[in-house]
Design a protein around this motif. Structure first.
Motif, PDB file in Angstrom:
ATOM      1  N   VAL A  75       0.337  -1.534  -0.064  1.00 61.58           N
ATOM      2  CA  VAL A  75      -0.274   0.182   0.106  1.00 61.58           C
ATOM      3  C   VAL A  75       0.942   1.293  -0.112  1.00 61.58           C
ATOM      4  N   PRO A  76       0.876   1.802  -1.531  1.00 58.89           N
ATOM      5  CA  PRO A  76       1.709   3.154  -1.168  1.00 58.89           C
ATOM      6  C   PRO A  76       0.725   4.948  -0.766  1.00 58.89           C
ATOM      7  N   HIS A  77       1.391   5.789  -0.650  1.00 56.69           N
ATOM      8  CA  HIS A  77       0.783   6.759  -1.186  1.00 56.69           C
ATOM      9  C   HIS A  77       1.148   6.983  -2.433  1.00 56.69           C
ATOM     10  N   PHE A  78       0.217   7.367  -3.294  1.00 58.63           N
ATOM     11  CA  PHE A  78       0.334   6.289  -4.691  1.00 58.63           C
ATOM     12  C   PHE A  78       0.347   7.893  -5.440  1.00 58.63           C
ATOM     13  N   GLU A  79       1.615   8.848  -5.114  1.00 58.98           N
ATOM     14  CA  GLU A  79       2.162  10.091  -5.539  1.00 58.98           C
ATOM     15  C   GLU A  79       3.011   9.255  -6.566  1.00 58.98           C
ATOM     16  N   LYS A  80       3.432   9.673  -7.802  1.00 58.26           N
ATOM     17  CA  LYS A  80       4.597   9.214  -8.045  1.00 58.26           C
ATOM     18  C   LYS A  80       5.455  10.732  -8.525  1.00 58.26           C
ATOM     19  N   MET A  81       6.843  10.192  -8.427  1.00 58.61           N
ATOM     20  CA  MET A  81       8.024  11.839  -8.436  1.00 58.61           C
ATOM     21  C   MET A  81       8.690  11.370  -9.715  1.00 58.61           C
ATOM     22  N   THR A  82       8.760  12.456 -10.404  1.00 59.53           N
ATOM     23  CA  THR A  82       9.867  11.774 -11.370  1.00 59.53           C
ATOM     24  C   THR A  82      11.744  11.457 -11.187  1.00 59.53           C
ATOM     25  N   TYR A  83      11.348  11.989  -9.820  1.00 60.83           N
ATOM     26  CA  TYR A  83      13.331  11.677  -9.279  1.00 60.83           C
ATOM     27  C   TYR A  83      12.842  10.372  -9.097  1.00 60.83           C
ATOM     28  N   ASP A  84      11.485   9.618  -8.682  1.00 59.22           N
ATOM     29  CA  ASP A  84      11.902   8.091  -8.168  1.00 59.22           C
ATOM     30  C   ASP A  84      12.453   7.223  -9.242  1.00 59.22           C
ATOM     31  N   ASN A  85      11.260   7.811  -9.680  1.00 57.38           N
ATOM     32  CA  ASN A  85      11.589   6.764 -11.864  1.00 57.38           C
ATOM     33  C   ASN A  85      12.498   6.540 -11.851  1.00 57.38           C
ATOM     34  N   GLY A  86      13.219   7.797 -12.428  1.00 60.05           N
ATOM     35  CA  GLY A  86      14.350   7.986 -12.334  1.00 60.05           C
ATOM     36  C   GLY A  86      15.844   7.325 -12.041  1.00 60.05           C
ATOM     37  N   LEU A  87      15.630   7.234 -10.462  1.00 58.66           N
ATOM     38  CA  LEU A  87      16.598   6.776  -9.264  1.00 58.66           C
ATOM     39  C   LEU A  87      17.086   5.150  -9.692  1.00 58.66           C
ATOM     40  N   LEU A  88      15.064   4.123  -9.993  1.00 58.78           N
ATOM     41  CA  LEU A  88      14.885   3.297  -9.866  1.00 58.78           C
ATOM     42  C   LEU A  88      14.794   3.098 -10.943  1.00 58.78           C
ATOM     43  N   SER A  89      14.749   3.484 -12.356  1.00 60.01           N
ATOM     44  CA  SER A  89      14.987   2.341 -13.335  1.00 60.01           C
ATOM     45  C   SER A  89      16.712   2.696 -13.823  1.00 60.01           C
ATOM     46  N   GLU A  90      17.423   3.528 -13.052  1.00 59.84           N
ATOM     47  CA  GLU A  90      18.682   3.399 -13.445  1.00 59.84           C
ATOM     48  C   GLU A  90      19.382   2.033 -12.089  1.00 59.84           C
ATOM     49  N   SER A  91      18.291   2.019 -10.800  1.00 61.91           N
ATOM     50  CA  SER A  91      19.059   0.552  -9.893  1.00 61.91           C
ATOM     51  C   SER A  91      18.687  -0.598 -10.708  1.00 61.91           C
ATOM     52  N   TYR A  92      17.586  -0.659 -11.673  1.00 63.69           N
ATOM     53  CA  TYR A  92      16.995  -2.081 -12.177  1.00 63.69           C
ATOM     54  C   TYR A  92      17.678  -2.440 -13.340  1.00 63.69           C
ATOM     55  N   LEU A  93      18.031  -1.038 -14.321  1.00 65.89           N
ATOM     56  CA  LEU A  93      19.010  -1.421 -14.880  1.00 65.89           C
ATOM     57  C   LEU A  93      20.063  -1.765 -14.548  1.00 65.89           C
ATOM     58  N   ARG A  94      20.805  -1.502 -13.342  1.00 64.47           N
ATOM     59  CA  ARG A  94      22.417  -2.171 -12.661  1.00 64.47           C
ATOM     60  C   ARG A  94      22.332  -3.021 -12.455  1.00 64.47           C
ATOM     61  N   ALA A  95      21.260  -3.346 -12.226  1.00 64.75           N
ATOM     62  CA  ALA A  95      20.792  -4.950 -11.046  1.00 64.75           C
ATOM     63  C   ALA A  95      20.638  -5.733 -12.673  1.00 64.75           C
ATOM     64  N   TYR A  96      20.448  -5.468 -13.696  1.00 61.24           N
ATOM     65  CA  TYR A  96      19.758  -6.770 -15.179  1.00 61.24           C
ATOM     66  C   TYR A  96      21.766  -6.972 -15.446  1.00 61.24           C
ATOM     67  N   ARG A  97      22.804  -5.625 -15.430  1.00 59.35           N
ATOM     68  CA  ARG A  97      23.937  -5.525 -16.045  1.00 59.35           C
ATOM     69  C   ARG A  97      24.411  -6.620 -15.389  1.00 59.35           C
ATOM     70  N   VAL A  98      24.849  -6.692 -13.150  1.00 64.25           N
ATOM     71  CA  VAL A  98      24.820  -7.671 -13.176  1.00 64.25           C
ATOM     72  C   VAL A  98      24.675  -9.248 -12.658  1.00 64.25           C
ATOM     73  N   THR A  99      23.494  -8.937 -12.975  1.00 62.89           N
ATOM     74  CA  THR A  99      22.976 -10.874 -12.450  1.00 62.89           C
ATOM     75  C   THR A  99      22.693 -11.262 -14.510  1.00 62.89           C
ATOM     76  N   GLY A 100      21.563 -10.466 -15.127  1.00 59.92           N
ATOM     77  CA  GLY A 100      21.298 -11.382 -16.714  1.00 59.92           C
ATOM     78  C   GLY A 100      19.877 -11.120 -16.219  1.00 59.92           C
TER      79      GLY A 100
END
Length: 644
Positions: free
Chosen positions: A261-286
């Motif tokens: 259950v979130p507070h449902f607001e979506k911020m550009t900073y979260d989505n920018g930073l998390l897309s970076e984290s998921y991309l990095r996780a893909y690079r590390v793990t495949g």
């Protein structure tokens, strides 16, 4: 009847333009009125997608009785924290000082006519509840005190002001060495939730900088426990709730331990930073799951949050005054929609069960869609389309169409990173970066925020310089276009000139000189991001930048070493400095061919530098120590170095 906020561009201020409160924006007219009429100032700070800001507006600022009392006895000022983070940072420190705990939004501050604070709170209900004094009762008490004993309030305000004066920095540094890696691992384990991931109890924030640091440390140590903390957190967040399985994109935080259950607001900073984290996780793990989530975030941002290649700041949690109304589903509407679209009874039952959709619901009688098993169901594409069609008939949450330089930079960096995996994102990344520079970097001056189509007037803060510099350096690493490197250097030089003093970084030096946060909060510390950017410039261009980076780390070393989990972006800088970046020099075409192979190397701090040399030269800070005539020879050389 409208108040003065109707003349403001800020969507948040516009939301309050019809309040009966006689709001002023932050301006000399308000300050002069307070002094002339000897009235205390009520300052309210918030932002357009803030749920509790909306609650306080409805309960308090739309209340005619409260508005009448405020208008008679106070001067009321409204500030958008996204437009003026310097004002917000200053008064958040006031709240911390007065209450001995962090503040938040809405921030409710009372000031003397000469802008000295004497009371600070956050959300205040209209009448006494939650063991809190009601707002009307509070302003009556303050008015009575100001009328009868103003000298007492002024004396307290003067004392508070003395505590708020900038302090000298740490007089003694603590040694920075590689024991910080083990210390970080141990401290992260202490705060880590081994079941659901994350690094705190509820409310849970994504902490992308901690995730990224763990991925770095795993590459350096091959410690599987470290990797598991990062990927378990990313997988649990991806199940649905804080992550919107239907439209894509992440909400700001979860109110529970398991990211439902979130507070449902979506911020550009979260989505920018998390897309970076998921991309990095893909690079590390495949693991393709991580790439899918990153691309889903990008799809959401391009679909809902982009105009003219730039990204809006945020979308709201509420629709028609009800939190989450757009996002959640009733059991019956989903069940009936599935049947109408050709699914038979057993299939409907399977789908509802797989997506955690029940008659009783998991959020106030309704359902947040969740894929608990992270299964790639063969029916998911069709079902997702059906669920999107249900939402299409609803009112989409309000979008704040403000462009913020630092937040756009975060998202654009992820586009460049994604383009190294899938080239189709490269055009988007280049267009967005150029659009940001065209809009916000004018006549050699960087600006902070503006509505698209308007002319920016608020000059940039350290976070804008830091994140834009970081993104320009990523753009250079992706494209080998030297113009990006030159612009990054120019931005860094301006940041040093405007915000740096002997190891200390200021967030702002204008109306409210405020020191930059050392710890990571909603997003990584701007001082730490700048320090990492300077390490890159030091490796690629001039060791002077590396020296400034070191002084920045040394200045903050006591806090970094003592609380590494809170200072993850700075810890990364420390490890980089001690391990030293490896720079590979060759022609752009050689380097572009090399990129995918470099990602397989277990070393996170490899930089590329365009050079006329058709061979491959490998350098660190002291020297160039290896030469290779082919990419195969280079990779073998690097593997032997990293295995030592």
């Amino acid at each position: 009847m409208s108040n003065r906020l109707k003349y403001e561009d800020s969507p948040y201020l516009q939301q309050h333009a019809e309040n009966p409160v006689d709001w002023y924006p932050w301006c000399d007219e308000a300050f002069e009125k307070a002094k002339k009429e000897n009235k205390p100032i009520f300052l309210s700070i918030g932002y357009s997608s803030c749920h509790w800001c909306h609650v306080m507006e409805h309960e308090v600022f739309e209340n005619e009785e409260i508005a009448e009392y405020l208008n008679k006895h106070f001067v009321s000022i409204k500030v958008d924290r996204e437009e003026r983070p310097d004002i917000d940072k200053h008064f958040q420190s006031v709240h911390q000082l007065l209450n001995q705990r962090p503040g938040g939004w809405p921030a409710s501050i009372f000031l003397t006519p000469d802008l000295k604070p004497f009371f600070a709170g956050t959300y205040i209900p209209p009448v006494r509840k939650y063991n809190m004094m009601g707002f009307l009762e509070l302003i009556e008490v303050i008015h009575k005190k100001w009328s009868s004993e103003p000298e007492t309030i002024v004396k307290n305000a003067d004392e508070i002001q003395r505590f708020l004066q900038p302090k000298d920095g740490p007089v003694k540094a603590t040694p920075l060495d590689l024991t910080i890696i083990d210390r970080t691992i141990d401290k992260t384990k202490d705060s880590y939730d081994p079941v659901y991931g994350g690094f705190s109890k509820a409310p849970k924030f994504p902490h992308s900088s901690t995730i990224n640091l763990l991925l770095d440390i795993y590459q350096l140590t091959e410690n599987d426990e470290v990797l598991n903390m990062a990927i378990n957190t990313l997988k649990n967040m991806a199940k649905g709730g804080i992550y919107d399985l239907i439209d894509g994109g992440f909400c700001r935080y979860s109110t529970d331990d398991f990211w439902l259950v979130p507070h449902f607001e979506k911020m550009t900073y979260d989505n920018g930073l998390l897309s970076e984290s998921y991309l990095r996780a893909y690079r590390v793990t495949g693991d393709p799951l991580f790439l899918h989530i990153a691309e889903d975030i990008i799809m959401f941002m391009k679909d809902k949050m982009m105009q003219d290649n730039l990204f809006y700041s945020a979308s709201d949690a509420d629709t028609e005054g009800e939190e989450g109304k757009y996002f959640v589903y009733s059991y019956d509407e989903v069940k009936n929609a599935l049947k109408q679209n050709g699914f038979d009874e057993p299939e409907v039952k399977e789908i509802l069960n797989a997506l955690s959709i029940t008659p009783e619901g998991n959020f106030e009688g309704k359902n947040i869609v969740r894929n608990e098993k992270l299964e790639n169901y063969e029916w998911w594409t069709k079902v997702r389309r059906i669920l999107k069609l249900i939402r299409a008939s609803r009112t989409y949450p309000f979008i704040d169409k403000k462009v913020i330089t630092s937040w756009n930079a975060m998202m654009i960096k992820s586009l460049f990173m994604a383009s190294e995996i899938n080239e189709r994102y490269l055009r988007n990344a280049k267009q967005s970066l150029q659009a940001l520079l065209d809009l916000m970097f004018k006549d050699n001056t960087l600006y902070h925020s503006v509505l698209i189509g308007k002319t920016p007037t608020i000059e940039a803060f350290l976070e804008d310089y830091a994140y834009l510099c970081d993104t320009l350096l990523q753009a250079y690493q992706t494209t080998m276009d030297k113009s990006y490197l030159a612009t990054a250097q120019k931005i860094a030089e301006q940041a040093i000139d405007r915000f740096y003093e002997s190891g200390k970084w200021y967030f702002s030096k204008g109306e409210f000189p405020t020191e930059a946060d050392l710890s990571d909060s909603s997003y990584p510390s701007s001082a730490a991001i700048m320090t990492n950017a300077l390490l890159t410039l030091g490796a690629l261009l001039d060791s002077r930048y590396r020296e400034i980076a070191y002084r920045s780390m040394e200045y903050s070393s006591i806090k970094i070493v003592k609380y590494p989990v809170w200072h993850a972006a700075f810890v990364k800088a420390v490890i980089r400095y001690l391990k030293e970046d490896i720079v590979i020099k060759s022609t752009p075409s050689n380097l572009n061919e090399l990129k995918s192979s470099i990602n397989d190397l277990q070393f996170p701090y490899i930089l590329l530098k365009s050079d006329e040399n058709h061979n491959y030269l490998v350098c660190n800070q002291q020297s160039c120590f290896a030469n290779a005539t082919s990419s195969e020879e280079l990779l073998q050389t690097l593997k032997s170095i990293f295995q030592k």
